[in-house]
Design an enzyme around this catalytic site. Sequence first.
Site, PDB file in Angstrom:
ATOM      1  N   TYR A 106      -4.743 -11.634 -15.796  1.00  0.00           N
ATOM      2  CA  TYR A 106      -5.298 -10.271 -15.794  1.00  0.00           C
ATOM      3  C   TYR A 106      -6.816 -10.274 -15.983  1.00  0.00           C
ATOM      4  CZ  TYR A 106      -0.698  -8.438 -15.244  1.00  0.00           C
ATOM      5  OH  TYR A 106       0.523  -8.149 -14.705  1.00  0.00           O
ATOM      6  N   HIS A 153       2.189   2.339 -13.400  1.00  0.00           N
ATOM      7  CA  HIS A 153       2.314   0.919 -13.781  1.00  0.00           C
ATOM      8  C   HIS A 153       1.203   0.494 -14.726  1.00  0.00           C
ATOM      9  CE1 HIS A 153       4.754   0.076  -9.860  1.00  0.00           C
ATOM     10  NE2 HIS A 153       5.490   0.626 -10.800  1.00  0.00           N
ATOM     11  N   GLU A 164       1.539  -0.734   8.845  1.00  0.00           N
ATOM     12  CA  GLU A 164       2.692  -0.820   9.753  1.00  0.00           C
ATOM     13  C   GLU A 164       3.908  -0.268   9.014  1.00  0.00           C
ATOM     14  OE1 GLU A 164       1.809  -4.810  10.239  1.00  0.00           O
ATOM     15  OE2 GLU A 164       2.840  -5.484   8.431  1.00  0.00           O
TER      16      GLU A 164
HETATM   17  C1  BV8 Z   1      12.243  -0.935 -14.225  1.00  0.00           C
HETATM   18  C2  BV8 Z   1       1.996  -3.974 -12.538  1.00  0.00           C
HETATM   19  C3  BV8 Z   1      14.009  -0.133 -15.612  1.00  0.00           C
HETATM   20  C4  BV8 Z   1       1.872  -5.447 -12.552  1.00  0.00           C
HETATM   21  C5  BV8 Z   1       3.938  -3.677 -11.177  1.00  0.00           C
HETATM   22  C6  BV8 Z   1      15.709  -7.488 -12.374  1.00  0.00           C
HETATM   23  C7  BV8 Z   1      15.236  -7.402 -13.675  1.00  0.00           C
HETATM   24  C8  BV8 Z   1      14.443  -6.354 -14.121  1.00  0.00           C
HETATM   25  C9  BV8 Z   1      14.100  -5.349 -13.224  1.00  0.00           C
HETATM   26  C10 BV8 Z   1      14.555  -5.450 -11.926  1.00  0.00           C
HETATM   27  C11 BV8 Z   1      15.358  -6.496 -11.482  1.00  0.00           C
HETATM   28  N1  BV8 Z   1      15.621  -6.306 -10.164  1.00  0.00           N
HETATM   29  C12 BV8 Z   1      15.013  -5.183  -9.741  1.00  0.00           C
HETATM   30  C13 BV8 Z   1      14.380  -4.658 -10.802  1.00  0.00           C
HETATM   31  C14 BV8 Z   1      13.616  -3.464 -10.813  1.00  0.00           C
HETATM   32  C15 BV8 Z   1      12.174  -3.904 -10.655  1.00  0.00           C
HETATM   33  C16 BV8 Z   1      11.923  -4.088  -9.177  1.00  0.00           C
HETATM   34  O1  BV8 Z   1      11.865  -3.109  -8.456  1.00  0.00           O
HETATM   35  N2  BV8 Z   1      11.785  -5.347  -8.741  1.00  0.00           N
HETATM   36  C17 BV8 Z   1      11.569  -5.588  -7.335  1.00  0.00           C
HETATM   37  C18 BV8 Z   1      10.664  -6.800  -7.154  1.00  0.00           C
HETATM   38  C19 BV8 Z   1      12.928  -5.775  -6.665  1.00  0.00           C
HETATM   39  N3  BV8 Z   1      11.372  -2.850 -11.200  1.00  0.00           N
HETATM   40  C20 BV8 Z   1      10.988  -2.909 -12.489  1.00  0.00           C
HETATM   41  O2  BV8 Z   1      11.162  -3.840 -13.206  1.00  0.00           O
HETATM   42  C21 BV8 Z   1      10.311  -1.652 -12.977  1.00  0.00           C
HETATM   43  N4  BV8 Z   1      10.947  -1.225 -14.190  1.00  0.00           N
HETATM   44  O3  BV8 Z   1      13.010  -1.018 -13.268  1.00  0.00           O
HETATM   45  O4  BV8 Z   1      12.647  -0.548 -15.496  1.00  0.00           O
HETATM   46  C22 BV8 Z   1      14.057   1.350 -15.669  1.00  0.00           C
HETATM   47  C23 BV8 Z   1      13.466   2.102 -14.641  1.00  0.00           C
HETATM   48  C24 BV8 Z   1      13.559   3.481 -14.707  1.00  0.00           C
HETATM   49  C25 BV8 Z   1      14.186   4.110 -15.777  1.00  0.00           C
HETATM   50  C26 BV8 Z   1      14.753   3.334 -16.804  1.00  0.00           C
HETATM   51  C27 BV8 Z   1      14.700   1.944 -16.743  1.00  0.00           C
HETATM   52  C28 BV8 Z   1       8.855  -1.914 -13.301  1.00  0.00           C
HETATM   53  C29 BV8 Z   1       8.124  -2.256 -12.011  1.00  0.00           C
HETATM   54  C30 BV8 Z   1       6.629  -2.336 -12.318  1.00  0.00           C
HETATM   55  C31 BV8 Z   1       6.142  -3.768 -12.193  1.00  0.00           C
HETATM   56  N5  BV8 Z   1       4.696  -3.786 -12.243  1.00  0.00           N
HETATM   57  N6  BV8 Z   1       2.633  -3.577 -11.292  1.00  0.00           N
HETATM   58  C32 BV8 Z   1       0.609  -5.836 -11.874  1.00  0.00           C
HETATM   59  O5  BV8 Z   1       0.088  -5.109 -11.012  1.00  0.00           O
HETATM   60  O6  BV8 Z   1       0.139  -6.929 -12.245  1.00  0.00           O
HETATM   61  S1  BV8 Z   1       4.634  -3.510  -9.644  1.00  0.00           S
HETATM   62  C33 BV8 Z   1       3.876  -4.423  -8.382  1.00  0.00           C
HETATM   63  O7  BV8 Z   1       4.425  -3.955  -7.141  1.00  0.00           O
HETATM   64  C34 BV8 Z   1       2.457  -4.179  -8.105  1.00  0.00           C
HETATM   65  O8  BV8 Z   1       1.728  -3.988  -9.229  1.00  0.00           O
HETATM   66  C35 BV8 Z   1       2.408  -2.965  -7.175  1.00  0.00           C
HETATM   67  O9  BV8 Z   1       1.901  -1.886  -7.876  1.00  0.00           O
HETATM   68  C36 BV8 Z   1       3.843  -2.719  -6.915  1.00  0.00           C
HETATM   69  C37 BV8 Z   1       4.201  -2.206  -5.593  1.00  0.00           C
HETATM   70  O10 BV8 Z   1       3.627  -3.027  -4.620  1.00  0.00           O
HETATM   71  P1  BV8 Z   1       2.815  -2.290  -3.457  1.00  0.00           P
HETATM   72  O11 BV8 Z   1       1.793  -1.433  -4.081  1.00  0.00           O
HETATM   73  O12 BV8 Z   1       3.773  -1.639  -2.532  1.00  0.00           O
HETATM   74  O13 BV8 Z   1       2.072  -3.503  -2.771  1.00  0.00           O
HETATM   75  P2  BV8 Z   1       2.662  -4.506  -1.692  1.00  0.00           P
HETATM   76  O14 BV8 Z   1       1.738  -5.654  -1.598  1.00  0.00           O
HETATM   77  O15 BV8 Z   1       4.116  -4.738  -1.963  1.00  0.00           O
HETATM   78  O16 BV8 Z   1       2.581  -3.673  -0.320  1.00  0.00           O
HETATM   79  C38 BV8 Z   1       1.296  -3.371   0.222  1.00  0.00           C
HETATM   80  C39 BV8 Z   1       1.545  -2.397   1.359  1.00  0.00           C
HETATM   81  O17 BV8 Z   1       0.280  -1.955   1.840  1.00  0.00           O
HETATM   82  C40 BV8 Z   1       2.275  -3.010   2.530  1.00  0.00           C
HETATM   83  O18 BV8 Z   1       3.279  -2.121   2.981  1.00  0.00           O
HETATM   84  C41 BV8 Z   1       1.173  -3.149   3.608  1.00  0.00           C
HETATM   85  O19 BV8 Z   1       1.690  -2.959   4.919  1.00  0.00           O
HETATM   86  C42 BV8 Z   1       0.252  -2.032   3.251  1.00  0.00           C
HETATM   87  N7  BV8 Z   1      -1.153  -2.260   3.619  1.00  0.00           N
HETATM   88  C43 BV8 Z   1      -1.853  -3.414   3.528  1.00  0.00           C
HETATM   89  N8  BV8 Z   1      -3.124  -3.202   3.919  1.00  0.00           N
HETATM   90  C44 BV8 Z   1      -3.222  -1.882   4.249  1.00  0.00           C
HETATM   91  C45 BV8 Z   1      -1.971  -1.277   4.040  1.00  0.00           C
HETATM   92  N9  BV8 Z   1      -1.742   0.026   4.289  1.00  0.00           N
HETATM   93  C46 BV8 Z   1      -2.792   0.764   4.738  1.00  0.00           C
HETATM   94  N10 BV8 Z   1      -4.032   0.262   4.933  1.00  0.00           N
HETATM   95  C47 BV8 Z   1      -4.286  -1.045   4.705  1.00  0.00           C
HETATM   96  N11 BV8 Z   1      -5.515  -1.521   4.921  1.00  0.00           N
END
Ligand code: BV8
Length: 238
Positions: free
Chosen positions: A63, A115, A209
Amino acid sequence: MGAPSERPERPGKIVILTGAGVSAESGLGTFRDKGGVWTKYDLNEVATPDGFARDPAKVHDFYNARRANAAGARPNAAHGALARLQAEYPGEVVLITQNVDALHEAAGARAIHMHGRLDEACCAACGAVWTAPLQMFPQDPCPECGAQETRPNIVWFGEIPQELDTIALHLEGADLFAAIGTSGQVYPAAGFVEEATRWGARTVELNLEPSDLARLFDEQIGGPASESVPAWVDRLLG
Ligand code: BV8
């Protein structure tokens, strides 16, 4: 512009969710694109409570590097357009971001950081939150209670995102829901489009996309955010 009766109804309340794609053109890496953050780091080691408990110095290094990178970043035209929409739109515009950078604020917008924020630190012992120093270390004492249990004010995987109740109310009242620059891979944020749809909102995705969730949206607008978002905002304000 057609006769007033033909002009599409202006949405009263617009709720916007942004992801890493909105900051990509400001030089902040995305997470899952080629060369993205999660292709270089194992998120289980640097973005989970277990990872922090196992090796707090490694997590602080991760971080600290991102904080330094973000400190040098400037908002791009997408951030500016969203701030303009929030300032000039006659209805309510709510901005929810998954991003932990402060580029929405730097452009003059107000955002709900579900987040957490890279520029904030918090104490695991007493819950205090303060502006993070550029570099944090495991033995830093909490300025409130003195405990050496400080951490980045970031929501890690497995932790509950911030302000979910407020977000649920906004989704319930949305006339238009827009997801900008997010891959729709992370929950609960990825579920917002379905929730907004259930409450009767129209939905649009703006992304370089189509994301894996594109089929869930009424409308898909392609292209880089620095071009697509200002054009979209011009249409809404037009
Ligand atoms: C939760 C901070 C319960 C960190 C982040 C097993 C165990 C525990 C949890 C889980 C599990 N399996 C699934 C889960 C749930 C889990 C989850 O979803 N996991 C995923 C991987 C499957 N979620 C959690 O754990 C969440 N908490 O579930 O708690 C609960 C919930 C509700 C109520 C009660 C209990 C917590 C999730 C938060 C994690 N922390 N951020 C840090 O940043 O260091 S999330 C992380 O992904 C990133 O930080 C980011 O914010 C987030 C989302 O990613 P995106 O922003 O979408 O970025 P990405 O690169 O993926 O995509 C970029 C996009 O931009 C692409 O589509 C691309 O095409 C586009 N793009 C690129 N360039 C451009 C563009 N678009 C336009 N213009 C451009 N130029």
